[in-house]
Design a protein around this motif. Structure first.
Motif, PDB file in Angstrom:
ATOM      1  N   GLN A  38      14.941   3.914  -7.737  1.00  0.00           N
ATOM      2  CA  GLN A  38      16.006   4.153  -7.014  1.00  0.00           C
ATOM      3  C   GLN A  38      16.192   5.809  -7.601  1.00  0.00           C
ATOM      4  OE1 GLN A  38      18.064   2.712  -5.555  1.00  0.00           O
ATOM      5  NE2 GLN A  38      18.754   0.576  -6.381  1.00  0.00           N
ATOM      6  N   GLY A  39      16.861   6.601  -7.636  1.00  0.00           N
ATOM      7  CA  GLY A  39      16.735   7.911  -7.475  1.00  0.00           C
ATOM      8  C   GLY A  39      15.559   8.599  -7.107  1.00  0.00           C
ATOM      9  N   LYS A  40      14.815   8.642  -6.560  1.00  0.00           N
ATOM     10  CA  LYS A  40      13.158   8.714  -6.816  1.00  0.00           C
ATOM     11  C   LYS A  40      12.989   9.492  -4.964  1.00  0.00           C
ATOM     12  CE  LYS A  40      11.404   6.990 -10.665  1.00  0.00           C
ATOM     13  NZ  LYS A  40      10.485   6.414 -11.902  1.00  0.00           N
ATOM     14  N   ASP A  41      11.927  10.119  -4.969  1.00  0.00           N
ATOM     15  CA  ASP A  41      11.569  10.335  -3.930  1.00  0.00           C
ATOM     16  C   ASP A  41      10.105   9.811  -3.374  1.00  0.00           C
ATOM     17  OD1 ASP A  41      13.122  12.007  -3.137  1.00  0.00           O
ATOM     18  OD2 ASP A  41      12.167  14.252  -4.073  1.00  0.00           O
ATOM     19  N   ILE A  42      10.510   9.231  -1.998  1.00  0.00           N
ATOM     20  CA  ILE A  42       9.574   7.935  -1.871  1.00  0.00           C
ATOM     21  C   ILE A  42       8.141   8.360  -0.852  1.00  0.00           C
ATOM     22  CG2 ILE A  42       8.953   5.313  -1.093  1.00  0.00           C
ATOM     23  CD1 ILE A  42      10.802   5.978  -4.297  1.00  0.00           C
ATOM     24  N   VAL A  43       7.128   8.387  -0.785  1.00  0.00           N
ATOM     25  CA  VAL A  43       5.895   8.848  -0.146  1.00  0.00           C
ATOM     26  C   VAL A  43       5.116   7.394   0.288  1.00  0.00           C
ATOM     27  CG1 VAL A  43       4.475   9.909   0.475  1.00  0.00           C
ATOM     28  CG2 VAL A  43       6.094  11.268  -0.915  1.00  0.00           C
ATOM     29  N   VAL A  44       4.478   6.776   1.557  1.00  0.00           N
ATOM     30  CA  VAL A  44       4.145   5.776   1.670  1.00  0.00           C
ATOM     31  C   VAL A  44       3.343   7.298   2.620  1.00  0.00           C
ATOM     32  CG1 VAL A  44       3.984   3.204   2.745  1.00  0.00           C
ATOM     33  CG2 VAL A  44       6.159   4.823   1.390  1.00  0.00           C
ATOM     34  N   ASP A  45       1.560   6.409   1.776  1.00  0.00           N
ATOM     35  CA  ASP A  45       1.178   7.137   2.119  1.00  0.00           C
ATOM     36  C   ASP A  45      -0.212   6.053   3.154  1.00  0.00           C
ATOM     37  OD1 ASP A  45      -1.451   8.025   2.545  1.00  0.00           O
ATOM     38  OD2 ASP A  45      -1.828   9.438   0.300  1.00  0.00           O
ATOM     39  N   PHE A  46      -0.364   6.293   4.172  1.00  0.00           N
ATOM     40  CA  PHE A  46      -1.241   5.155   5.362  1.00  0.00           C
ATOM     41  C   PHE A  46      -2.362   5.947   5.701  1.00  0.00           C
ATOM     42  CE2 PHE A  46       3.521   4.161   6.274  1.00  0.00           C
ATOM     43  CZ  PHE A  46       3.098   2.634   6.196  1.00  0.00           C
ATOM     44  N   ARG A  47      -2.497   6.696   4.687  1.00  0.00           N
ATOM     45  CA  ARG A  47      -4.635   7.251   4.687  1.00  0.00           C
ATOM     46  C   ARG A  47      -5.365   5.654   4.655  1.00  0.00           C
ATOM     47  NH1 ARG A  47      -5.141  11.189   1.018  1.00  0.00           N
ATOM     48  NH2 ARG A  47      -4.908  11.980   2.339  1.00  0.00           N
ATOM     49  N   GLY A  48      -4.839   4.658   4.138  1.00  0.00           N
ATOM     50  CA  GLY A  48      -6.204   3.597   4.568  1.00  0.00           C
ATOM     51  C   GLY A  48      -5.490   2.645   5.191  1.00  0.00           C
ATOM     52  N   THR A  49      -4.666   2.472   6.287  1.00  0.00           N
ATOM     53  CA  THR A  49      -3.683   1.487   6.379  1.00  0.00           C
ATOM     54  C   THR A  49      -4.388   1.271   8.370  1.00  0.00           C
ATOM     55  OG1 THR A  49      -1.768   2.171   5.692  1.00  0.00           O
ATOM     56  CG2 THR A  49      -2.004   0.297   7.461  1.00  0.00           C
ATOM     57  N   GLU A  50      -5.210   0.465   8.384  1.00  0.00           N
ATOM     58  CA  GLU A  50      -6.050  -0.305   9.669  1.00  0.00           C
ATOM     59  C   GLU A  50      -5.231  -0.443  11.118  1.00  0.00           C
ATOM     60  OE1 GLU A  50      -8.404  -2.554   8.038  1.00  0.00           O
ATOM     61  OE2 GLU A  50      -9.673  -0.776   6.984  1.00  0.00           O
ATOM     62  N   TYR A  51      -4.002  -1.440  10.407  1.00  0.00           N
ATOM     63  CA  TYR A  51      -3.026  -2.194  11.333  1.00  0.00           C
ATOM     64  C   TYR A  51      -1.339  -2.540  11.102  1.00  0.00           C
ATOM     65  CZ  TYR A  51      -1.647  -6.648  13.526  1.00  0.00           C
ATOM     66  OH  TYR A  51      -0.650  -7.371  14.352  1.00  0.00           O
ATOM     67  N   ILE A  52       0.002  -1.867  11.515  1.00  0.00           N
ATOM     68  CA  ILE A  52       0.553  -2.161  11.932  1.00  0.00           C
ATOM     69  C   ILE A  52       1.638  -3.372  11.869  1.00  0.00           C
ATOM     70  CG2 ILE A  52       1.636  -0.171  12.140  1.00  0.00           C
ATOM     71  CD1 ILE A  52       3.688   0.059   9.987  1.00  0.00           C
ATOM     72  N   ASP A  53       2.269  -4.377  12.044  1.00  0.00           N
ATOM     73  CA  ASP A  53       2.904  -4.845  12.805  1.00  0.00           C
ATOM     74  C   ASP A  53       4.299  -4.929  12.694  1.00  0.00           C
ATOM     75  OD1 ASP A  53       3.318  -7.064  10.714  1.00  0.00           O
ATOM     76  OD2 ASP A  53       1.883  -8.498  11.174  1.00  0.00           O
ATOM     77  N   SER A  54       5.257  -5.861  12.986  1.00  0.00           N
ATOM     78  CA  SER A  54       6.784  -6.053  13.269  1.00  0.00           C
ATOM     79  C   SER A  54       6.811  -6.211  11.418  1.00  0.00           C
ATOM     80  CB  SER A  54       7.760  -7.004  13.847  1.00  0.00           C
ATOM     81  OG  SER A  54       6.807  -8.285  13.816  1.00  0.00           O
ATOM     82  N   ALA A  55       6.159  -6.974  10.977  1.00  0.00           N
ATOM     83  CA  ALA A  55       6.410  -7.569   9.518  1.00  0.00           C
ATOM     84  C   ALA A  55       6.303  -6.192   8.085  1.00  0.00           C
ATOM     85  CB  ALA A  55       5.358  -8.699   8.860  1.00  0.00           C
ATOM     86  N   GLY A  56       5.795  -5.054   9.250  1.00  0.00           N
ATOM     87  CA  GLY A  56       5.171  -4.200   8.270  1.00  0.00           C
ATOM     88  C   GLY A  56       6.547  -2.753   8.373  1.00  0.00           C
ATOM     89  N   LEU A  57       7.376  -3.003   9.913  1.00  0.00           N
ATOM     90  CA  LEU A  57       7.836  -2.227  10.059  1.00  0.00           C
ATOM     91  C   LEU A  57       9.119  -2.992   8.888  1.00  0.00           C
ATOM     92  CD1 LEU A  57       7.550  -1.502  13.975  1.00  0.00           C
ATOM     93  CD2 LEU A  57       7.048  -0.051  12.139  1.00  0.00           C
ATOM     94  N   GLY A  58       9.450  -3.812   9.370  1.00  0.00           N
ATOM     95  CA  GLY A  58      10.930  -4.648   8.771  1.00  0.00           C
ATOM     96  C   GLY A  58      10.252  -4.374   6.994  1.00  0.00           C
TER      97      GLY A  58
END
Length: 99
Positions: A38-58
């Protein structure tokens, strides 16, 4: 471990690294990674991500709601072309900063 979290001193930010598949199998790991941010800047790093589906989007939307972040306050970085394509199709550029 598919999800790892790194707190950065400068800028009061947290980087969440997603490795492998970003799907329902990592829901709890991902939730744990952002639970105390809470109250922090959030960065999500997808460098090592090979796949995303609807659950990931959710999970991204749930994180945004949980942290009460406004549109664009969460940055999604290092997206591979196939991940970026899914994010753009889902119109996530309206909700997040995609770099």
């Amino acid at each position: 471990m598919a999800i790892s979290c790194e707190e950065r001193k400068e800028g009061n930010s947290v980087v969440i690294h997603v490795n492998g598949q970003f799907d329902f199998s990592v829901v709890q790991e991902f939730r744990t990674a952002y639970q105390d941010c809470q109250g922090k800047d959030i960065v999500v790093d997808f460098r090592g991500t090979e796949y995303i589906d609807s659950a990931g989007l959710g999970m991204l939307l749930n994180m945004q709601t949980f942290l009460e972040q406004k549109d664009g306050d969460i940055r999604l970085i290092n997206t591979m072309p196939q991940i970026k394509r899914v994010l753009v199709i889902a119109r996530f550029e309206k909700k997040f900063k995609i770099e």
